[in-house]
Design a protein around this motif. Structure first.
Motif, PDB file in Angstrom:
ATOM      1  N   ALA A  82       0.834  -1.209   0.000  1.00  0.00           N
ATOM      2  CA  ALA A  82       0.000   0.000   0.000  1.00  0.00           C
ATOM      3  C   ALA A  82       0.868   1.257   0.000  1.00  0.00           C
ATOM      4  O   ALA A  82       0.572   2.231  -0.696  1.00  0.00           O
ATOM      5  N   ALA A  83       1.940   1.221   0.781  1.00  0.00           N
ATOM      6  CA  ALA A  83       2.855   2.363   0.800  1.00  0.00           C
ATOM      7  C   ALA A  83       3.527   2.544  -0.548  1.00  0.00           C
ATOM      8  O   ALA A  83       3.651   3.678  -1.046  1.00  0.00           O
ATOM      9  N   ARG A  84       3.973   1.453  -1.160  1.00  0.00           N
ATOM     10  CA  ARG A  84       4.607   1.560  -2.468  1.00  0.00           C
ATOM     11  C   ARG A  84       3.618   2.066  -3.520  1.00  0.00           C
ATOM     12  O   ARG A  84       3.974   2.857  -4.400  1.00  0.00           O
ATOM     13  N   PHE A  85       2.364   1.634  -3.421  1.00  0.00           N
ATOM     14  CA  PHE A  85       1.346   2.087  -4.366  1.00  0.00           C
ATOM     15  C   PHE A  85       1.160   3.598  -4.257  1.00  0.00           C
ATOM     16  O   PHE A  85       1.129   4.312  -5.277  1.00  0.00           O
ATOM     17  N   TYR A  86       1.060   4.117  -3.040  1.00  0.00           N
ATOM     18  CA  TYR A  86       0.903   5.551  -2.841  1.00  0.00           C
ATOM     19  C   TYR A  86       2.110   6.307  -3.379  1.00  0.00           C
ATOM     20  O   TYR A  86       1.962   7.322  -4.077  1.00  0.00           O
ATOM     21  N   ILE A  87       3.304   5.827  -3.064  1.00  0.00           N
ATOM     22  CA  ILE A  87       4.529   6.519  -3.486  1.00  0.00           C
ATOM     23  C   ILE A  87       4.617   6.590  -5.006  1.00  0.00           C
ATOM     24  O   ILE A  87       4.898   7.648  -5.585  1.00  0.00           O
ATOM     25  N   ALA A 151       5.839  11.694  -1.099  1.00  0.00           N
ATOM     26  CA  ALA A 151       6.281  10.518  -1.844  1.00  0.00           C
ATOM     27  C   ALA A 151       7.778  10.588  -2.145  1.00  0.00           C
ATOM     28  O   ALA A 151       8.492   9.582  -2.055  1.00  0.00           O
ATOM     29  N   PHE A 152       8.268  11.768  -2.491  1.00  0.00           N
ATOM     30  CA  PHE A 152       9.702  11.915  -2.773  1.00  0.00           C
ATOM     31  C   PHE A 152      10.526  11.801  -1.498  1.00  0.00           C
ATOM     32  O   PHE A 152      11.590  11.176  -1.484  1.00  0.00           O
ATOM     33  N   LEU A 153      10.042  12.403  -0.420  1.00  0.00           N
ATOM     34  CA  LEU A 153      10.772  12.313   0.840  1.00  0.00           C
ATOM     35  C   LEU A 153      10.754  10.895   1.395  1.00  0.00           C
ATOM     36  O   LEU A 153      11.689  10.491   2.093  1.00  0.00           O
TER      37      LEU A 153
END
Length: 270
Positions: A82-87, A151-153
């Motif tokens: 889920a975190a990777r999807f958002y990023i 997402a970049f940070l």
């Protein structure tokens, strides 16, 4: 050859000298031409709005980015994915698109959801009644910039966390430290020192991208510059002052960042 690669050439800030000469010329021009002084006085009111938006948005983006970085490294597959999807999704969208989406889609949806919750199963006596007009464009712009930069940070923090050797983590756990203490005392101090230059560069970029909130009518430097130029027809003079104000902010931050990097390098932190 190795000596040439490893040694750092002495810093010669000729660019800073050139910038100082240009600044001196601009100051002389402002003194000679009274219009520049009036424009600077008008646009200086938006300087604090620009700084406020950039600082608050960056603080929120850094906090959310750290949580995303930790979530992307979690053992739980659903949480990490889920975190990777958002990023990946947020990194693929322009900041201006995110700004418009949050302003005209996200904010109304959030307020409607809040109103539905108040009317449903949340007690109304201790929660305020929030209407869409109560959410200012400044707040929407801050939230949008925070989401865009988080997402970049997150990737910056993830790289810093991964740079800490696994042996140090295992040694800390062997000494009886919990996972939280290992992160707080061993992993985090090293990770944040290594990514601090990148975080500083992203903050400078945030200061520049804060000008995007001008499309919402927020009275930052860019918005006040557009209003003054359209009303006075002093387009060249006005945007000269706009450029100088942004340069004052970014160059000052850049010099402070370089000083901090040298300080950390002497201490062996970077």
């Amino acid at each position: 050859m190795a000596l040439l690669i490893e040694s750092e050439p002495p810093e010669r800030p000729y660019w800073l000298l050139a910038l100082a000469l240009i600044s001196a010329a601009f100051v002389w021009l402002a003194i000679a031409d009274g219009r520049y002084g009036l424009i600077f006085q008008t646009l200086a009111e938006g300087l604090w709005t620009t700084v406020y938006v950039a600082v608050i948005a960056y603080a929120l983006a850094a906090s959310l980015g750290l949580l995303l970085a930790l979530a992307s490294r979690a053992r739980n597959v659903w949480l990490s994915q889920a975190a990777r999807f958002y990023i990946e999704v947020v990194r693929g969208l322009p900041a201006l698109v995110i700004l418009l989406y949050v302003t005209f889609v996200g904010a109304p949806a959030a307020v409607n959801l809040y109103q539905w919750a108040l009317e449903g199963w949340i007690a109304q006596d201790w929660l305020p009644d929030v209407q869409l007009r109560d959410v200012s464009n400044t707040t929407r712009g801050i939230v949008a910039l925070a989401l865009a930069y988080s997402a970049f940070l997150a990737e910056v923090f993830r790289a810093g966390l991964q740079s800490v050797q696994r042996e140090q983590i295992e040694a800390a756990q062997a000494l009886g430290l919990s996972r939280w203490l290992t992160f707080r005392l061993v992993v985090w101090p090293q990770a944040v020192r290594r990514v601090l230059p990148v975080l500083g560069n992203d903050f400078i970029a945030m200061v520049k991208d804060s000008s995007l909130v001008s499309v919402l009518g927020v009275n930052d430097i860019t918005q006040l510059g557009k209003l003054y130029a359209s009303s006075s027809f002093l387009t060249v003079e006005t945007y000269n002052v706009v450029a100088v104000l942004y340069l004052m902010l970014t160059v000052t931050l850049s010099l402070l960042l370089r000083r901090l990097e040298r300080h950390l390098r002497r201490r062996g932190g970077v």
